[in-house]
Motif scaffolding. Structure first.
Motif, PDB file in Angstrom:
ATOM      1  N   TYR A 131      36.526  47.790  38.509  1.00  0.00           N
ATOM      2  CA  TYR A 131      37.200  47.534  39.789  1.00  0.00           C
ATOM      3  C   TYR A 131      38.522  46.785  39.637  1.00  0.00           C
ATOM      4  O   TYR A 131      38.671  45.678  40.151  1.00  0.00           O
ATOM      5  CB  TYR A 131      36.275  46.736  40.708  1.00  0.00           C
ATOM      6  N   SER A 133      41.079  47.381  41.257  1.00  0.00           N
ATOM      7  CA  SER A 133      41.607  47.197  42.620  1.00  0.00           C
ATOM      8  C   SER A 133      41.052  45.925  43.251  1.00  0.00           C
ATOM      9  O   SER A 133      41.755  45.209  43.964  1.00  0.00           O
ATOM     10  CB  SER A 133      41.288  48.414  43.493  1.00  0.00           C
ATOM     11  N   SER A 134      39.773  45.617  42.984  1.00  0.00           N
ATOM     12  CA  SER A 134      39.191  44.392  43.567  1.00  0.00           C
ATOM     13  C   SER A 134      39.811  43.147  42.950  1.00  0.00           C
ATOM     14  O   SER A 134      39.888  42.096  43.597  1.00  0.00           O
ATOM     15  CB  SER A 134      37.670  44.377  43.393  1.00  0.00           C
ATOM     16  N   GLN A 251      32.775  56.480  50.314  1.00  0.00           N
ATOM     17  CA  GLN A 251      32.170  55.136  50.352  1.00  0.00           C
ATOM     18  C   GLN A 251      30.742  55.169  49.824  1.00  0.00           C
ATOM     19  O   GLN A 251      30.273  54.201  49.211  1.00  0.00           O
ATOM     20  CB  GLN A 251      32.222  54.547  51.764  1.00  0.00           C
ATOM     21  N   ASP A 354      41.481  51.200  50.361  1.00  0.00           N
ATOM     22  CA  ASP A 354      40.735  50.653  49.216  1.00  0.00           C
ATOM     23  C   ASP A 354      41.666  50.295  48.064  1.00  0.00           C
ATOM     24  O   ASP A 354      41.403  49.380  47.292  1.00  0.00           O
ATOM     25  CB  ASP A 354      39.730  51.694  48.700  1.00  0.00           C
TER      26      ASP A 354
END
Ligand SMILES: NC(=O)c1ccc[n+]([C@@H]2O[C@H](COP(=O)([O-])OP(=O)(O)OC[C@H]3O[C@@H](n4cnc5c(N)ncnc54)[C@H](O)[C@@H]3O)[C@@H](O)[C@H]2O)c1
Ligand SMILES: N[C@H](CO)Cc1c[nH]c[nH+]1
Ligand SMILES: [Zn+2]
Length: 423
Positions: A131, A133-134, A251, A354
């Motif tokens: 992740y 992106s997180s 999702q 996202d």
């Protein structure tokens, strides 16, 4: 998959739909034990859990230098895309920086000032997927807020996840640690020989991470408890069923506990969405996870008697993400108060937010959108009120203050006012 009519849902069905706690309560015991052991044994517990849960023998727990190196060494094209996403996230979050202010209220000078929290911990998940992106979503708002020390923990991997490490570095982390799950949250909360304790911990994760955040809350601040992903799509007859299905499947691929819903007043569209879900799922790499998500109690395609009822259903669900794909999206949005992030129209897929539009993707799940929003610059700020009165302003309030103080039996409070007027 069958279409369900909301009018036919039993009270138990409705409860299951609106309770999406994702097993966090069941993980509290395990999280508690792990936290205790990290508090007692420090780094050696982090190493033992890395072996037990991540299958990794780790040497150094701190990998800040490796993250810097990863940012130099990853594929330049990939790096450019991470930088584009980072720039967009930074630009959106810079608009959230509040200004200090002072104002006169009938001679009383009152104001607020905002200062960053000094030391924060950002958890970047990385167990079953990677992740980067997180990492951007957690670190950039803290950096924009001016946090002095941003410590990041992310699960160890047999081969370092250089993309996530590069994103962590690009976003502006100060220290990076390879530790995942509840043990990472314990280290960020209480410190170990290597990890220094922080004052607020943010970031999403699986049930062990979320349970651990709930356990340490009180000793440190935490952000919203962001659990498995959720999406509700409100659609009318103008929506494209293939796009609604695509957004739901996207999702659903996060987690078997992800909750994905479409709700519409159009029976033909509802059937077309279920057909599109069936048609597209088999083509997806994470097919098994997607099927499990759709089989969950909190997922499904629902038919209401009117579009108003569909909007009410979404409002009651209070989803992490709400997509409105309808003729007049703005009018429907007017009637929504509870959603983490709203996506309007057919060209605003949730996946865009996202990764790269600039809004934050760490958002409230399990109905918490009723009371809070997602990560933002404010998450990393504390506010202080400031005031100054002159003699006249205090005199104007003198009787009110002393009367209330005496009513509360707090005579010294009243005296501290009166003393200022003694000759
Ligand atoms: N809301 C958001 O913004 C957002 C963003 C990204 C990911 N997510 C969610 O984060 C979650 C990521 O989960 P993940 O598992 O891939 O990564 P994770 O980093 O959250 O968890 C991995 C860690 O869990 C621990 N663990 C695994 N099994 C365990 C066990 N049996 N007992 C104790 N600890 C155990 C391990 O220590 C491991 O390091 C998903 O639910 C995903 O949907 C949410
Ligand atoms: N949809 C997730 C939040 O629920 C965030 C994410 C990360 N990567 C892709 N999506
Ligand atoms: Zn996603």
């Amino acid at each position: 998959m069958d279409v369900q009519e909301t009018a036919e849902l039993s009270p138990a069905d409705r409860r299951a739909l609106f309770d999406r706690s994702g097993g966090v309560e069941d993980a509290r015991g395990t999280a508690h034990e792990i936290i205790d052991r990290v508090r007692e044994e420090g780094d050696s517990a982090l190493r033992a859990y890395a072996t037990e849960f991540d299958g990794c023998e780790i040497g150094n727990i701190e990998i800040t230098a490796e993250a810097a190196r990863a940012a130099d060494e990853i594929d330049p094209e990939l790096k450019a895309h991470i930088e584009t996403a980072a720039e967009n996230i930074r630009a959106f979050h810079e608009t959230q920086l509040p200004e200090d202010w002072r104002q006169s209220f009938d001679g009383r000078e009152l104001g607020r000032r905002f200062r960053p929290i000094e030391r924060v911990g950002v958890y970047t998940p990385g167990g079953t997927a990677s992740y980067p992106s997180s990492a951007l979503m957690g670190i950039i708002p803290a950096d924009v807020a001016g946090v002095d020390h941003i410590a990041v923990a992310t699960p160890p991997a047999k081969t370092l996840d250089t993309t996530t490490l590069a994103a962590i570095h690009i976003a502006g982390a100060d220290s990076v640690y390879q530790s995942g799950g509840a043990q990472a949250i314990a280290a960020l909360a209480y410190g170990t020989e290597t990890v220094s304790a922080t004052e607020k911990i943010v970031g999403p994760g699986n049930r062990f991470v979320t349970a651990a955040k709930a356990e340490v809350q009180g000793d440190v601040e935490i952000d919203v408890l962001a659990g498995p992903s959720e999406l509700v799509v409100v659609a009318d007859e103008t929506a494209d069923p293939a796009l609604v299905a695509a957004d739901m499947i996207a999702q659903a691929e996060h987690d078997p506990d992800a909750a994905v819903v479409a709700v519409t007043d159009d029976a033909a569209l509802a059937t077309a969405i279920t057909d599109a879900i069936d048609a597209q799922t088999g083509n997806r790499a994470r097919e098994e996870i997607i099927r499990e998500s759709f089989a969950g109690d909190a997922s499904g395609v629902f038919l209401t008697r009117s579009l108003s009822e569909a909007v009410l259903f979404a409002e009651e669900y209070a989803p992490e993400h709400l997509s409105i794909q309808a003729d007049d999206e703005e009018a429907l949005l007017e009637r929504i108060d509870s959603a983490g992030s709203v996506f309007l129209g057919p060209y605003t897929p949730v996946a865009a937010g996202d990764y790269a539009t600039g809004t934050n993707h760490v958002l409230p799940t399990n109905g918490r959108a009723r009371v809070t929003g997602g990560l933002s610059v404010e998450t990393f700020l504390r506010s202080t009120t400031v005031q100054r009165l002159d003699r006249a302003a205090l005199s104007d309030l003198r009787a009110t203050i002393t009367t209330l103080a005496e009513t509360e039996g707090l005579e010294a409070h009243a005296a501290s006012i009166d003393q200022r007027f003694e000759e």
